[in-house]
Write a protein that holds these residues in place. Sequence first.
Motif, mmCIF file in Angstrom:
data_model
loop_
_atom_site.group_PDB
_atom_site.id
_atom_site.type_symbol
_atom_site.label_atom_id
_atom_site.label_comp_id
_atom_site.label_asym_id
_atom_site.label_seq_id
_atom_site.Cartn_x
_atom_site.Cartn_y
_atom_site.Cartn_z
ATOM 1 N N VAL A 199 39.253 68.742 -44.891
ATOM 2 C CA VAL A 199 38.121 69.627 -45.138
ATOM 3 C C VAL A 199 36.840 68.835 -44.908
ATOM 4 O O VAL A 199 36.605 67.808 -45.552
ATOM 5 C CB VAL A 199 38.135 70.192 -46.576
ATOM 6 N N ASP A 200 36.037 69.297 -43.952
ATOM 7 C CA ASP A 200 34.755 68.651 -43.666
ATOM 8 C C ASP A 200 33.605 69.299 -44.440
ATOM 9 O O ASP A 200 32.686 68.605 -44.883
ATOM 10 C CB ASP A 200 34.451 68.721 -42.170
ATOM 11 N N VAL A 231 28.101 74.544 -56.956
ATOM 12 C CA VAL A 231 28.314 73.459 -55.991
ATOM 13 C C VAL A 231 29.108 72.336 -56.661
ATOM 14 O O VAL A 231 30.054 71.784 -56.084
ATOM 15 C CB VAL A 231 26.974 72.933 -55.450
ATOM 16 N N GLY A 232 28.747 72.009 -57.886
ATOM 17 C CA GLY A 232 29.471 70.970 -58.619
ATOM 18 C C GLY A 232 30.920 71.334 -58.862
ATOM 19 O O GLY A 232 31.813 70.474 -58.792
ATOM 20 N N TYR A 233 31.174 72.615 -59.153
ATOM 21 C CA TYR A 233 32.554 73.070 -59.338
ATOM 22 C C TYR A 233 33.366 72.866 -58.063
ATOM 23 O O TYR A 233 34.515 72.385 -58.109
ATOM 24 C CB TYR A 233 32.546 74.548 -59.744
ATOM 25 N N LYS A 277 22.912 73.058 -51.427
ATOM 26 C CA LYS A 277 23.697 72.141 -50.614
ATOM 27 C C LYS A 277 24.139 70.936 -51.428
ATOM 28 O O LYS A 277 23.359 70.365 -52.196
ATOM 29 C CB LYS A 277 22.878 71.653 -49.414
ATOM 30 N N GLY A 278 25.403 70.554 -51.236
ATOM 31 C CA GLY A 278 25.930 69.339 -51.826
ATOM 32 C C GLY A 278 26.159 68.313 -50.732
ATOM 33 O O GLY A 278 26.795 68.617 -49.712
ATOM 34 N N LEU A 279 25.632 67.114 -50.918
ATOM 35 C CA LEU A 279 25.672 66.090 -49.870
ATOM 36 C C LEU A 279 26.331 64.811 -50.356
ATOM 37 O O LEU A 279 26.178 64.408 -51.515
ATOM 38 C CB LEU A 279 24.258 65.763 -49.384
ATOM 39 N N ILE A 280 27.057 64.186 -49.435
ATOM 40 C CA ILE A 280 27.524 62.817 -49.610
ATOM 41 C C ILE A 280 26.770 61.990 -48.580
ATOM 42 O O ILE A 280 26.964 62.164 -47.369
ATOM 43 C CB ILE A 280 29.037 62.701 -49.406
ATOM 44 N N GLY A 281 25.874 61.132 -49.045
ATOM 45 C CA GLY A 281 24.955 60.484 -48.120
ATOM 46 C C GLY A 281 24.080 61.543 -47.472
ATOM 47 O O GLY A 281 23.469 62.362 -48.158
ATOM 48 N N ASP A 282 24.059 61.567 -46.139
ATOM 49 C CA ASP A 282 23.293 62.585 -45.418
ATOM 50 C C ASP A 282 24.181 63.727 -44.932
ATOM 51 O O ASP A 282 23.698 64.636 -44.244
ATOM 52 C CB ASP A 282 22.595 61.953 -44.203
ATOM 53 N N ARG A 283 25.450 63.703 -45.293
ATOM 54 C CA ARG A 283 26.392 64.708 -44.772
ATOM 55 C C ARG A 283 26.561 65.843 -45.768
ATOM 56 O O ARG A 283 26.885 65.646 -46.930
ATOM 57 C CB ARG A 283 27.747 64.059 -44.491
ATOM 58 N N GLU A 284 26.326 67.076 -45.266
ATOM 59 C CA GLU A 284 26.523 68.252 -46.094
ATOM 60 C C GLU A 284 28.013 68.578 -46.164
ATOM 61 O O GLU A 284 28.663 68.762 -45.142
ATOM 62 C CB GLU A 284 25.771 69.452 -45.516
ATOM 63 N N VAL A 285 28.546 68.644 -47.378
ATOM 64 C CA VAL A 285 29.963 68.956 -47.541
ATOM 65 C C VAL A 285 30.170 70.318 -48.221
ATOM 66 O O VAL A 285 31.251 70.894 -48.134
ATOM 67 C CB VAL A 285 30.699 67.851 -48.319
ATOM 68 N N ILE A 286 29.130 70.827 -48.891
ATOM 69 C CA ILE A 286 29.208 72.119 -49.565
ATOM 70 C C ILE A 286 27.886 72.847 -49.359
ATOM 71 O O ILE A 286 26.813 72.235 -49.461
ATOM 72 C CB ILE A 286 29.482 71.955 -51.081
ATOM 73 N N GLU A 287 27.982 74.134 -49.062
ATOM 74 C CA GLU A 287 26.777 74.962 -48.973
ATOM 75 C C GLU A 287 27.081 76.336 -49.554
ATOM 76 O O GLU A 287 28.067 76.977 -49.181
ATOM 77 C CB GLU A 287 26.311 75.116 -47.527
ATOM 78 N N ILE A 288 26.254 76.761 -50.502
ATOM 79 C CA ILE A 288 26.312 78.124 -51.021
ATOM 80 C C ILE A 288 25.017 78.800 -50.599
ATOM 81 O O ILE A 288 23.925 78.382 -51.009
ATOM 82 C CB ILE A 288 26.480 78.156 -52.551
ATOM 83 N N GLU A 333 33.629 79.887 -44.946
ATOM 84 C CA GLU A 333 34.082 79.084 -43.815
ATOM 85 C C GLU A 333 34.454 77.693 -44.313
ATOM 86 O O GLU A 333 33.659 77.023 -44.973
ATOM 87 C CB GLU A 333 33.017 78.972 -42.725
ATOM 88 N N ILE A 334 35.677 77.309 -44.005
ATOM 89 C CA ILE A 334 36.148 75.959 -44.270
ATOM 90 C C ILE A 334 36.164 75.236 -42.932
ATOM 91 O O ILE A 334 37.020 75.519 -42.083
ATOM 92 C CB ILE A 334 37.549 75.950 -44.909
ATOM 93 N N ALA A 335 35.201 74.365 -42.718
ATOM 94 C CA ALA A 335 35.200 73.550 -41.505
ATOM 95 C C ALA A 335 36.138 72.375 -41.746
ATOM 96 O O ALA A 335 35.944 71.599 -42.689
ATOM 97 C CB ALA A 335 33.793 73.059 -41.190
ATOM 98 N N GLY A 336 37.152 72.281 -40.913
ATOM 99 C CA GLY A 336 38.139 71.221 -41.096
ATOM 100 C C GLY A 336 39.278 71.402 -40.124
ATOM 101 O O GLY A 336 39.095 71.900 -39.013
#
Length: 355
Positions: A152-153, A201-203, A249-260, A284-287
């Motif tokens: 999952v990206d 997003v945290g959930y 948006k939830g990010l790890i570094g500069d990468r968005e991993v979650i968006e509501i 949409e699950i990008a992966g």
Amino acid sequence: MANTPLRIVQWTTGNVGRRSVRAISTNPRMQLVGCYAWSPDKIGCDVGELSGISRLGVTASDDVDMLLALKPDCVVYNPMWPNTDELVRILSSGANVVSTASFITGDHLGGDDKERIEAACQRGGATIFGGGINPGFAQLLAVVSTLVCDRVDKITVTESGDSTLYDSPATELPVGFGKPIDHPGLQEMTAAGTSVFKDAVGYLAEALGVTLDHIRCEAEYAQTTEPLDLPGNWRIEKGCVAGVDLRWKGLIGDREVIEIRMRWRKGQTLDPDWRFDRMGYEIEIAGQPTVKTALDILPPPDFPAETLADFMVLGMIITAMPPLHAIPAVVAAAPGIATYNDLPLTLPRGIALGG
């Protein structure tokens, strides 16, 4: 005993609360034993009549001590916004809570409110679960959609809707609707008015087992080119916000991993004139693989709607039902704040014909 109906106290009978009462009253696995009335004019009224159905023999009251003395298994908490003092009082009494009042994890409440709620859960041996359609079920559906992936990206949950007929200025004005399009505090207002989605997003991050570095809110706006009169006796003047497109948006570094993402519009004089391919929910699950899930909310063939406004009741039903279906799991859960990550699969028992 397994066959003993769960004792339920309903907390308020607003738009969502009325749908909760209807569902509880027809579910053989639940017994409505009391109801809290926020409005003085509802005190002493039969709850069924307040909910647009036949009398149920349960009278609405503002006597909290009396309602909690009924020893409910669960309080169905349907105010517009959470009241920490109320929730602490209910949970401390030992009553579990399911809520639609902008509560998922409690992180967005600020101050020491979450800590007070957690302490009340431990004191009373009770559990609180918050949900609805979004945030709530839409995020659960996103988690389910990831179960066919080996990578999952990014998870994206999008809600698109025309809220012209939605009679709830108290929830929409804090988001920025009605403010001048060039109001300098719009971004901050929108973030504050939708902060429960930060918890959502945290959930999702917890469900994925990832630690986010940042959660942020971004928004774009559209204005009405003509004055717009709306249900609830409020008006959006020309040149003011009548469309909001916001993204948590939830990010790890500069990468968005979650968006509501929520895209809401009002009226037919919007500039820019946003058009939606779908009114409803898209996930949409990008992966690997990429998974796209669409959720359309449609009336059944026998739905007694006479005007478009009547269809708004479907929104109240889909908001009310996810927490109601969770009640047995919440009652059985360990004390504390629970999300779908903590509960077994919640099941729609007691609503099927013959079920």
